[in-house]
Design an enzyme around this catalytic site. Structure first.
Site, short mmCIF file in Angstrom:
data_model
loop_
_atom_site.label_atom_id
_atom_site.label_comp_id
_atom_site.label_asym_id
_atom_site.label_seq_id
_atom_site.Cartn_x
_atom_site.Cartn_y
_atom_site.Cartn_z
N PHE A 1 0.24 -0.61 0.69
CA PHE A 1 0.47 -2.04 0.52
C PHE A 1 1.20 -2.36 -0.77
O PHE A 1 0.88 -3.27 -1.51
CB PHE A 1 -0.84 -2.84 0.60
CG PHE A 1 -1.98 -2.15 -0.09
CD1 PHE A 1 -2.21 -2.36 -1.44
CD2 PHE A 1 -2.82 -1.30 0.62
CE1 PHE A 1 -3.25 -1.74 -2.06
CE2 PHE A 1 -3.87 -0.68 -0.02
CZ PHE A 1 -4.09 -0.89 -1.36
N GLY A 2 2.19 -1.52 -1.10
CA GLY A 2 3.00 -1.81 -2.28
C GLY A 2 3.65 -0.56 -2.81
O GLY A 2 3.48 0.52 -2.27
N GLY B 1 6.67 6.00 -6.14
CA GLY B 1 6.26 6.22 -4.76
C GLY B 1 5.97 4.90 -4.08
O GLY B 1 5.97 3.84 -4.71
N GLY C 1 3.20 3.04 -1.47
CA GLY C 1 1.88 3.18 -0.84
C GLY C 1 1.73 2.25 0.33
O GLY C 1 2.68 1.59 0.75
N ASP D 1 -11.21 6.74 1.33
CA ASP D 1 -9.88 7.26 1.64
C ASP D 1 -9.60 8.51 0.82
O ASP D 1 -8.57 8.62 0.14
CB ASP D 1 -8.82 6.18 1.41
CG ASP D 1 -7.54 6.48 2.20
OD1 ASP D 1 -7.58 7.34 3.10
OD2 ASP D 1 -6.51 5.86 1.90
#
Ligand SMILES: *[C@@H]1O[C@H](CO)[C@@H](O)[C@H](O)[C@H]1NC(C)=O
Ligand SMILES: *[C@@H]1O[C@H](CO)[C@@H](O)[C@H](O)[C@H]1NC(C)=O
Ligand SMILES: *[C@@H]1O[C@H](CO)[C@@H](O)[C@H](O)[C@H]1NC(C)=O
Ligand SMILES: *[C@@H]1O[C@H](CO)[C@@H](O)[C@H](O)[C@H]1NC(C)=O
Ligand SMILES: *[C@@H]1O[C@H](CO)[C@@H](O)[C@H](O)[C@H]1NC(C)=O
Ligand SMILES: *[C@@H]1O[C@H](CO)[C@@H](O)[C@H](O)[C@H]1NC(C)=O
Ligand SMILES: *[C@@H]1O[C@H](CO)[C@@H](O)[C@H](O)[C@H]1NC(C)=O
Ligand SMILES: *[C@@H]1O[C@H](CO)[C@@H](O)[C@H](O)[C@H]1NC(C)=O
Ligand SMILES: *[C@@H]1O[C@H](CO)[C@@H](O)[C@H](O)[C@H]1NC(C)=O
Ligand SMILES: *[C@@H]1O[C@H](CO)[C@@H](O)[C@H](O)[C@H]1NC(C)=O
Length: 880
Positions: free
Chosen positions: A585-586, A581, A583, A698
């Site tokens: 920031f990466g 997947g 995300g 989050d």
């Protein structure tokens, strides 16, 4: 053969007896000679004398013309109260337990005055009701449902100068605390509980009713009575447990097009009342395939509850979740959705709210004054609560009152009360005492030191006793400096000057110091022991946390073990072969570490922000270990490469599982509750198990991952912050989080607390319940919580649930989880529960659901229908 038959017979009898025992019941026959008791032949209830629950009043029996066989035995005697303005029973209760309390009054001309009295009844420090006897030969019953706050409850009869108060019976029955829940106050029964279309035409009570409620027969000529010979609700699935004999009959309209009208009445006095209404339904006709019964209930023309589809021989209870007010209380039950049969109603109860605005006196003060009362054998009017209500404060006491807080005793006057013996040490426990008058008694012994502990004391009068020894220095000092008005005259053997104290002090100074020092050592030792014990306990609770901290000390070694080189990372991921997947920031890649599957998350090296977050996440994850948090296997920090290696979560994220279409993959209600509970536990650990607490920041369904056993684990601590790291302000520089999940309060104030996570978790719960998007994909972009709240307003709880669940859940647990979720998404953080409370609630819901699935009870509708109503309301075919 015969033996097994016998055994079966015994078993059946035992289980019958268990369902109907009188445990917790208190049945007082008031006026019955002390120590006497009997089992009432009619009800089998065990009555005892009231003598040990009250120490005033006189016992009488009703006049012979009334004591015919038709009058029940418990009514033959009464206790009456010609003396004293307030006389109180003191009955033992279990604190925080809900009771049905019944008081019965049968005048029967017991005093040969032939005058029907009027008097008040109080419960604890609050007025319950005015008792007005209207008929000498008809017993009057008052019932109230009361959450007893203390380990005893007082029921008081208060003289209003309109005749002598009296009472025939006083009965307490513990109830399930899930039933008859009022938002405030206690619930007093309005008029009578009705058994509609009664089969027997007799009042039903114990043993038919396990809670010994009284159900009165009711017929209305315009309505049709229907009944069944079969048992209703065998096994008691409904918490309210209306008796089978009551539920076996009902009323309906002959013409199914006509609504069934129920009205509480329009009496002027009702305009200010708050009502709670309980309607009990059970289908008692065996319906043919082409028949159906389905109806809605409206209140004053507005939807109130429905659709109600009574289940064959099962009880459903519809009731108001909040008080009904407003002065117009007309219910209408009308058929809907092509129903072929008219609405029915088996039983109804209406209660009005008795506000309990006055608190009991503080428990410490009550305990102290009760000890003083018994030490000196004081009688006076010392009954019921010492300070409340204010018109009935005990003689010799004054109290301070502050709104609804418990009153506090501030002055005690026992002057000229014939007191003997020493000054009672319990006086020192009346911590707020300002004035103490012990003058003109026969008190002996010393003036005790503990009197100097009463910091607020302004007046101390010990004049005219036989006290001996010296007056404590501290009291003398306060007296000399004008802080205390001290009177000790008239105690011939008492020395009240500094000189005798001087001698005394010198003599005892050493031993006192020694003993104080010794005491200090002992106290210190005890404190130390407690601390150690606490620590141990904490360690047991948060064992993993301690482990994490120990690890920190051997940081270097540990971190090296977890640190990987970039070339190792390439090996693990086989050159970043398989993407799992992407995300914020990466990206996340699949990998193998010694044959174990792992998820490898790379952090984009270009972003400085990302780099900071990387470090934060590593630090956090190294510290935190919990079965509901994704665990970090290792990391790599080399030149421009920032990589995190996690355990692999075989079942991906929760969001995916909430949106699948294949029926085989749809999460069951129980499965959803388990996941919710797991995630809640993870979050609870971050908030309470970690020092300083960690706010995740989050929480969302894509950050709740599922392992191969569908165990939920919270992921992505990239945005987490330690409170301590942020300084005292808790204000963060950037608002982080995902739209829709973001705490509106945090969004405005930038004020970060654990309650921000609670908000996000509430949104997750709503998704779990509904499987709907957090922000609607329609033009209005309505938030999920707004939608749910609008459905709740319509009373349509079932429509909230994910339709793919096929209504295969316990409606109670659905209701509870929805309420919990809505509490979590409260606008203001103060109204949100803590994660510990959330965990507790979810645990209960899961237990309920598991009990249901184990029993294999399939009816999607369970025993109790919960309907929250915000409207006003009132009661039924009640002739007042
Ligand atoms: C009192 O009740 C009895 C029986 O319920 C009834 O026969 C009688 O008429 C009543 N008396 C009054 C004064 O209402
Ligand atoms: C009912 O009682 C149980 C156990 O005594 C308690 O855990 C629960 O919170 C109570 N529920 C309510 C609604 O008061
Ligand atoms: C009960 O009362 C109703 C109405 O008064 C009557 O129709 C019915 O026959 C009575 N039932 C019995 C068992 O007495
Ligand atoms: C109930 O039983 C009685 C007596 O056996 C019978 O007469 C009556 O018809 C039955 N009632 C119903 C509704 O089945
Ligand atoms: C039932 O009531 C409706 C409406 O009040 C009426 O139109 C209808 O004729 C009634 N049916 C019978 C059989 O009385
Ligand atoms: C329902 O079916 C029964 C036969 O099973 C029949 O006698 C009756 O008329 C039907 N009723 C309706 C309303 O269709
Ligand atoms: C009931 O409706 C009437 C008029 O429709 C209104 O005046 C009254 O306030 C309503 N009562 C309640 C309790 O809503
Ligand atoms: C009530 O009785 C209990 C013991 O049965 C006693 O501890 C308590 O102090 C009494 N309370 C009052 C107000 O009399
Ligand atoms: C009354 O109670 C409030 C809130 O508990 C408190 O702030 C206030 O100081 C109290 N007042 C007095 C006079 O004790
Ligand atoms: C102390 O009590 C005595 C006797 O009751 C009374 O005469 C005297 O005025 C009291 N002193 C004070 C300071 O209240």
């Amino acid at each position: 053969m015969e033996i097994s038959f016998l055994v079966l017979g015994v078993l059946a009898l035992t289980s019958l007896a268990q369902g109907q025992d009188q445990s917790g019941f208190l049945s007082l026959d008031c006026g019955l000679p002390a120590d006497a008791s009997y089992s009432d032949p009619k009800t089998s209830l065990h009555y005892i004398s009231d003598a040990s629950f009250i120490n005033s009043g006189v016992t009488k029996s009703i006049s012979s013309e009334f004591s015919t066989n038709s009058i029940d035995r418990p009514l033959w005697y009464v206790r009456s109260f010609p003396k004293g303005s307030r006389n109180c029973y003191n009955v033992t209760t279990i604190a925080d337990t809900k009771y049905l309390i019944k008081a019965t009054f049968m005048y029967g001309n017991y005093d040969n005055l032939n005058q029907l009295p009027v008097f008040d009844l109080h419960i604890g420090p609050n007025k319950w009701v005015t008792v007005q006897i209207l008929n000498a030969s008809t017993p009057l019953v008052q019932e109230i449902i009361y959450d007893a706050p203390l380990k005893y409850t007082s029921v008081c009869l208060v003289n209003k100068n309109s005749g002598t108060p009296f009472i025939s019976t006083l009965e307490l029955r513990p109830l399930k605390n899930t039933t008859y829940v009022a938002q405030s106050g206690a619930l007093a029964l309005l008029n009578k509980r009705l058994d509609l279309g009664s089969i027997t035409n007799q009042t039903v009570r114990y043993p038919d009713d396990v809670y010994d409620r009284l159900w009165h027969p009711f017929h209305l000529i315009q309505l049709t009575d229907i009944s069944t010979n079969l048992t209703v609700d065998f096994g008691s699935h409904n918490d309210y447990q209306p008796p089978s004999i009551v539920m076996r009959s009902a009323v309906t309209q002959a013409n199914s097009s006509n609504p069934l009208l129920v009205s509480i009445g329009d009496s002027v006095e009702y305009k200010t009342y708050q009502f709670y209404v309980y309607m009990h339904f059970a289908e008692i006709e065996k319906l043919e395939a082409n028949q159906s019964r389905k109806f809605n209930i409206s209140l004053n023309g507005t939807f109130w509850a429905g659709p109600i589809i009574p289940l064959y021989l099962y009880t459903i209870t519809a009731y108001s979740g909040s008080a009904i007010t407003g002065g117009n209380y007309d219910f209408s039950l009308f058929k809907v959705g092509g129903s072929t049969l008219p609405p029915l109603l088996n039983a109804i109860e209406v209660y009005y709210v008795v506000e309990l605005l006055q608190s009991e006196t503080s428990q410490a003060d009550i305990d102290a004054i009760m000890e003083i009362k018994s030490t000196y054998g004081i009688t006076r009017n010392w009954q019921g609560d010492p300070c409340a209500p204010q018109d009935y404060v005990w003689d010799g006491l004054s109290c301070s009152y502050n709104g609804t807080a418990p009153p506090i005793i501030t002055s005690l006057n026992l002057s000229s009360s014939g007191l003997t013996g020493e000054i009672a040490s319990d006086i020192a426990n009346l911590k707020s005492l300002k004035s103490l008058d012990l003058s003109n008694n026969s008190l002996t012994g010393p003036v005790p030191d503990f009197l100097s502990q009463l910091a607020s004391l302004k007046v101390l009068n010990m004049t005219g006793n036989r006290l001996t020894g010296t007056v404590p220095v501290d009291l003398l000092k306060r007296s000399q400096s004008g802080l205390l008005l001290l009177s000790v005259d008239g105690n011939p053997e008492l020395c009240a000057s500094d000189s005798c104290n001087d001698n005394k002090n010198k003599k005892y100074v050493v031993p006192v110091t020694v003993s104080v020092a010794a005491l200090f050592v002992i106290v210190a030792a005890i404190l130390l022991a407690i601390c150690l014990k606490r620590r141990k306990k904490q360690a047991a609770v948060a064992g993993e946390m301690m482990e994490a901290q120990t690890r920190k000390t051997s940081d270097a070694l540990e971190s090296r073990k977890r640190q990987f080189t970039y070339s190792e990372v390439l090996e693990i991921t086989n050159n970043f072969e398989r993407v799992l997947g992407r995300g914020g920031f990466g990206s996340v890649y699949h990998g193998y570490l010694d044959d174990i599957e792992v998820a490898v998350k790379t952090v984009s090296p270009s972003s400085v922000q990302g780099y900071k977050e990387f470090q934060a996440e590593v630090k956090l994850l190294l510290r935190v270990h919990h079965k509901n948090l994704t665990s970090l296997v290792g990391y790599c920090e080399e030149a421009n490469h920032l990589v995190l290696i996690y355990e692999y979560m075989a079942n991906g994220d929760l969001k995916h599982h909430l949106s699948v279409d294949d029926p085989a993959d749809i999460l069951s209600w129980e499965g959803r509750l388990r996941i919710a509970l797991g995630a809640a536990q993870g979050l609870e650990y971050l908030h309470n198990g970690c020092k300083p607490p960690i706010v995740h920041r989050d929480v969302k369904t894509t950050n709740i991952l599922l392992d191969d056993k569908f165990q939920a684990k919270l992921a992505d601590f990239g945005l987490s912050r330690n409170f301590a790291a942020e300084g005292d302000s808790h204000v963060t520089t950037t608002v982080a989080g995902t739209p829709g999940y973001l705490d509106p309060e945090y969004h405005v104030t930038n004020w970060l607390t654990e309650k921000s996570d609670v908000y996000s978790f509430g949104v997750v719960l709503l998704e779990i319940i509904t499987s709907r998007p957090v922000i609607a994909k329609t033009a209005d972009k309505i938030h999920l919580s707004t939608w749910v709240s609008s459905m709740l307003d319509k009373g349509d709880i079932k429509a909230i649930a994910d339709p793919r669940l096929n209504v295969d859940f316990d409606i109670n647990s659905l209701w509870k989880v929805t309420e919990l979720a809505m509490a979590c998404v409260s606008e203001t953080s103060a109204e949100r529960p803590t994660m510990s409370q959330v965990v507790m609630e979810l645990n209960e819901c899961l237990a309920t659901e598991m009990a249901r699935t184990r029993e294999g009870r399939s009816p999607s509708y369970n025993s109790v229908e919960y309907m929250s109503v915000n409207l006003s309301a009132g009661l039924s075919p009640l002739a007042r």
